[in-house]
Write an enzyme that holds these catalytic residues in place. Structure first.
Site, PDB file in Angstrom:
ATOM      1  CE  LYS A  92      -3.915  -2.142   2.387  1.00  0.00           C
ATOM      2  NZ  LYS A  92      -3.306  -3.367   2.955  1.00  0.00           N
ATOM      3  CG  ASP A  95       5.566   9.573   0.730  1.00  0.00           C
ATOM      4  OD1 ASP A  95       5.458  10.742   0.294  1.00  0.00           O
ATOM      5  OD2 ASP A  95       6.051   9.309   1.837  1.00  0.00           O
TER       6      ASP A  95
HETATM    7  P1  5BU Z   1      -8.339 -11.191   6.962  1.00  0.00           P
HETATM    8  O1  5BU Z   1      -7.626 -11.941   8.037  1.00  0.00           O
HETATM    9  O2  5BU Z   1      -8.973 -12.122   5.908  1.00  0.00           O
HETATM   10  O3  5BU Z   1      -9.309 -10.173   7.480  1.00  0.00           O
HETATM   11  O4  5BU Z   1      -7.147 -10.403   6.203  1.00  0.00           O
HETATM   12  C1  5BU Z   1      -7.380  -9.495   5.175  1.00  0.00           C
HETATM   13  C2  5BU Z   1      -6.086  -9.035   4.574  1.00  0.00           C
HETATM   14  O5  5BU Z   1      -6.354  -8.150   3.491  1.00  0.00           O
HETATM   15  C3  5BU Z   1      -5.158  -8.280   5.509  1.00  0.00           C
HETATM   16  O6  5BU Z   1      -3.833  -8.610   5.149  1.00  0.00           O
HETATM   17  C4  5BU Z   1      -5.429  -6.824   5.212  1.00  0.00           C
HETATM   18  O7  5BU Z   1      -4.272  -6.021   5.400  1.00  0.00           O
HETATM   19  C5  5BU Z   1      -5.805  -6.857   3.752  1.00  0.00           C
HETATM   20  N1  5BU Z   1      -6.783  -5.824   3.336  1.00  0.00           N
HETATM   21  C6  5BU Z   1      -8.057  -5.760   3.849  1.00  0.00           C
HETATM   22  O8  5BU Z   1      -8.435  -6.559   4.704  1.00  0.00           O
HETATM   23  N2  5BU Z   1      -8.934  -4.803   3.406  1.00  0.00           N
HETATM   24  C7  5BU Z   1      -8.602  -3.893   2.477  1.00  0.00           C
HETATM   25  O9  5BU Z   1      -9.428  -3.077   2.079  1.00  0.00           O
HETATM   26  C8  5BU Z   1      -7.287  -3.975   1.953  1.00  0.00           C
HETATM   27  C9  5BU Z   1      -6.416  -4.937   2.397  1.00  0.00           C
HETATM   28 BR1  5BU Z   1      -6.807  -2.804   0.660  1.00  0.00          BR
END
Ligand code: 5BU
Length: 256
Positions: A92, A95
């Protein structure tokens, strides 16, 4: 209206990595990305051994690993070839161009050496994409722009999402698609990756909101489900990965 298969969509992708992803998904019959959010390299390696044959993408947050080494990143790329998946570092970037270019190549992680794809916020404007593409394009890497987020009460508006798509259109060789909760544009060459996926539509204690594989891939017509805790916190990650893979493929197949 029937949608094109992943295999058919490969021809519309302008970026060589995106073509390879579409073809791998088609051949491997997987639209599952594992979000391997663990803090030790050994645990990550165990997860790859358990789930590698069921995924098309391994998503990392390399900065949460307590014991990251350069050698570990080499092991990751070897395993990616062995198990056939692509590596997405969920960095992500957000900058100015000059800074992200250095963050992409240097520091402890040298992300550009081992990650097939990265993502960036569109907030700083097109300079962030030009800068990352200077490093990534010659190495046949790809960039995903964050067009939407899964977290509750996030500040992304419809206008911001539309402007993100317009920005992506200026860089068709490097931008391979979006992080989004739904398909956002007609063009079949974009990939849509959806985080916040679990079998039950709940929330966590810190604002994460989940939708089901069926909702993401069938109703919302995205392409790849990103599953983290639904797999890695289950008693049997290998079995859970298989369940998400099968549910994901079933939901996609219904669209064809
Ligand atoms: P989870 O454990 O399935 O909730 O993990 C979701 C992953 O996706 C986690 O690594 C977040 O940093 C990533 N993520 C997210 O959850 N939502 C977003 O909008 C974005 C990334 Br962009």
């Amino acid at each position: 209206m029937k949608t094109l298969s992943y295999g058919d969509r490969a021809q519309f992708a302008r970026n060589p990595l995106a073509k390879k992803i579409f073809l791998l998904m088609h051949e491997k019959k997987s639209n599952l990305a594992l979000s391997a959010d663990v803090t030790s390299c050994d645990t990550l390696l165990t997860l790859i051994k358990q789930c590698g044959s069921d995924i098309c993408v391994l998503k990392t947050h390399v900065d949460i690993l307590d014991d990251f080494t350069q050698e570990f990143s080499e092991t990751l790329t070897t395993l990616a070839k062995q198990y056939q998946f692509f590596i997405f570092e969920d960095r992500k970037f957000a900058d100015i161009g000059n800074t992200v270019k250095q963050q992409y190549q240097h520091g402890i992680y040298h992300i550009a050496d081992w990650a097939d794809m990265i993502n960036a916020h569109s907030l700083p404007g097109p300079g962030i994409v030009s800068a990352l593409s200077e490093i990534g394009l010659p190495r046949q890497k790809g960039l995903l722009l964050l067009a939407e987020m899964s977290s509750k009460n996030n500040f992304i508006t419809t206008e911001y999402t539309q402007k993100t798509i317009q920005m992506a259109e200026q860089f068709p060789e490097f931008v391979i698609g979006f992080i989004a909760q739904r398909k956002l544009a007609f063009s079949p060459g974009w990939l849509y990756l959806t985080p916040g996926v679990q079998f039950s539509e709940k929330t966590d204690a810190l604002g994460q909101q989940y939708i089901t594989p069926e909702k993401a891939l069938f109703q919302n017509e995205t392409d790849i489900i990103i599953v983290g805790r639904g797999i890695i916190h289950s008693d049997d990650p290998a079995a859970s990965a298989k369940q998400y893979r099968e549910a994901g493929w079933r939901a996609y197949a219904k669209r064809l």
